[in-house]
Design an enzyme around this catalytic site. Structure first.
Site, mmCIF file in Angstrom:
data_model
loop_
_atom_site.group_PDB
_atom_site.id
_atom_site.type_symbol
_atom_site.label_atom_id
_atom_site.label_comp_id
_atom_site.label_asym_id
_atom_site.label_seq_id
_atom_site.Cartn_x
_atom_site.Cartn_y
_atom_site.Cartn_z
ATOM 1 N N GLY A 35 -14.770 41.771 -3.124
ATOM 2 C CA GLY A 35 -16.061 42.233 -3.625
ATOM 3 C C GLY A 35 -16.019 42.580 -5.098
ATOM 4 C CB SER A 38 -13.224 43.368 -9.323
ATOM 5 O OG SER A 38 -13.491 42.136 -8.723
ATOM 6 N NE ARG A 39 -6.928 45.489 -10.119
ATOM 7 C CZ ARG A 39 -6.485 46.399 -9.265
ATOM 8 N NH1 ARG A 39 -6.599 47.661 -9.570
ATOM 9 N NH2 ARG A 39 -5.946 46.040 -8.131
ATOM 10 C CG LEU A 60 -18.601 39.219 -5.239
ATOM 11 C CD1 LEU A 60 -19.521 38.285 -4.450
ATOM 12 C CD2 LEU A 60 -17.137 38.866 -4.989
ATOM 13 C CD GLN A 82 -5.006 42.915 -1.327
ATOM 14 O OE1 GLN A 82 -5.391 42.284 -0.354
ATOM 15 N NE2 GLN A 82 -5.132 42.438 -2.559
ATOM 16 C CD GLN A 115 -4.159 36.932 -4.391
ATOM 17 O OE1 GLN A 115 -4.016 38.114 -4.138
ATOM 18 N NE2 GLN A 115 -5.338 36.407 -4.679
ATOM 19 C CG HIS A 141 -15.293 36.933 -7.306
ATOM 20 N ND1 HIS A 141 -15.470 38.090 -8.023
ATOM 21 C CD2 HIS A 141 -14.088 37.054 -6.683
ATOM 22 C CE1 HIS A 141 -14.440 38.891 -7.840
ATOM 23 N NE2 HIS A 141 -13.570 38.279 -7.052
HETATM 24 O O1 PAF Z 1 -7.460 38.223 -4.779
HETATM 25 C C1 PAF Z 1 -8.045 39.035 -4.029
HETATM 26 O O2 PAF Z 1 -9.188 39.425 -4.264
HETATM 27 C C2 PAF Z 1 -7.315 39.537 -2.806
HETATM 28 O O3 PAF Z 1 -5.961 39.694 -3.042
HETATM 29 C C3 PAF Z 1 -7.558 38.656 -1.557
HETATM 30 C C4 PAF Z 1 -6.986 37.272 -1.728
HETATM 31 C C5 PAF Z 1 -9.049 38.569 -1.276
HETATM 32 C C6 PAF Z 1 -6.869 39.298 -0.351
HETATM 33 O O4 PAF Z 1 -7.363 40.578 -0.095
#
Ligand code: PAF
Length: 281
Positions: free
Chosen positions: A31, A186-187, A33, A61, A153, A37
């Site tokens: 979220g 988002s940050r 966004l 996480q 990631q 995104h």
């Molecule tokens: O990249 C992200 O926003 C998150 O790490 C993900 C892939 C949605 C998993 O929570």
């Protein structure tokens, strides 16, 4: 656009679409966004018949409780943006829906989850693997879309897909940037005006790293340059700046040791941790 909060309801909707041979594109998010995104939604819309976006701030996480509490939540704006982008379904489950029981699984991605983000955020990639595998099990998409700002990631998710033998194609999309070069995140909305102003040094230094490579500088000299430029300024705390083999994430001493190289940075601006990367050309 459908707004779904229950796994069963999402699966019933998707079963019908799959029975009619519709291809499913999936964009997992937490979220808050932004245009980055939405570019993933656009790619999914172009490549697949149905686009599902998930919004779930995954607690497993976050190795830092304050970071989880601070993480921005803008569900109403997110829904508006997804509607405007022609997303078909947004899946917004509760924590109980995603984790009815504690997830005890421990993933081992070898070297890949031990370095950089894995080193500075212990357990982070295990949490990412837990939630992404749960979401993949629910959505069973044909294609899943991720932004390349989270370089490591994406490598972890590709390794997860291989490990669990998911028939899912992982698509990596380019990082979108603000007009001053700051990678969209988002940050960023957590930065105050002063921090936002100083954050633009990050993409500037990444560009400089690339230019220095062009000028024939070696890995060590570029690292020295970036670190000393950051040290000249206040308001930063560097977690890492490094140059790695873009295919393995092994740290490089010399450019000749890898065919493709990536520079990666993670640093705090005030209390906000930002990451960025650039493929060196
Ligand atoms: O990249 C992200 O926003 C998150 O790490 C993900 C892939 C949605 C998993 O929570």
């Amino acid at each position: 656009m459908l707004i779904i909060t229950k796994i069963e309801e999402l699966q019933a909707f998707l079963a019908d679409k799959k029975a009619n041979n519709f291809s499913i594109g999936f964009v997992p998010t937490m979220g808050a966004l932004h245009a980055g995104h939405i570019s993933l939604i656009n790619s999914s819309n172009l490549e697949c018949d149905i686009t599902v976006c998930s919004i779930f701030v995954n607690p497993t996480q976050f190795n830092d409780k304050n970071d989880l509490e601070r993480y921005p939540k803008t569900p109403q704006d997110d829904i508006k943006m997804l509607k405007n982008a022609d997303c078909d379904v947004v899946f917004m489950p509760s924590a109980e829906e995603m984790y009815p029981h504690q997830d005890e699984r421990q993933f081992d991605f070898g070297y890949l989850d031990k370095v950089l983000e894995g080193d500075h955020r212990p357990g982070h990639f295990n949490g990412v693997a837990q939630i992404v595998s749960r979401l993949f099990n629910v959505v069973k998409p044909d294609k899943a879309f991720f932004g390349s700002k989270d370089y490591q990631q994406v490598m972890i998710i590709r390794a997860l897909v291989e490990k669990l033998k998911y028939p899912i194609k992982i698509i990596t999309c380019a990082t979108l940037r603000e007009s001053d070069g700051l990678a969209m995140s988002s940050r960023n909305m957590l930065l105050n005006a002063k921090e936002r102003e100083v954050a633009k040094i990050i993409p500037k230094l990444m560009q400089e790293a690339n230019e220095l490579k062009h000028k024939g500088k070696e890995v060590g000299e570029i690292k020295e340059h970036v670190i000393s430029e950051l040290n000249k300024r206040g308001n930063y705390e560097l977690d890492y700046f490094t140059i790695c083999d873009a295919d393995t994430l092994k740290e490089l001493k010399s450019f000749k040791d890898a065919e493709r190289q990536v520079a990666l940075i993670a640093c705090y601006v005030g209390k906000i941790r930002l990451i960025d990367n650039i493929l060196l050309k």
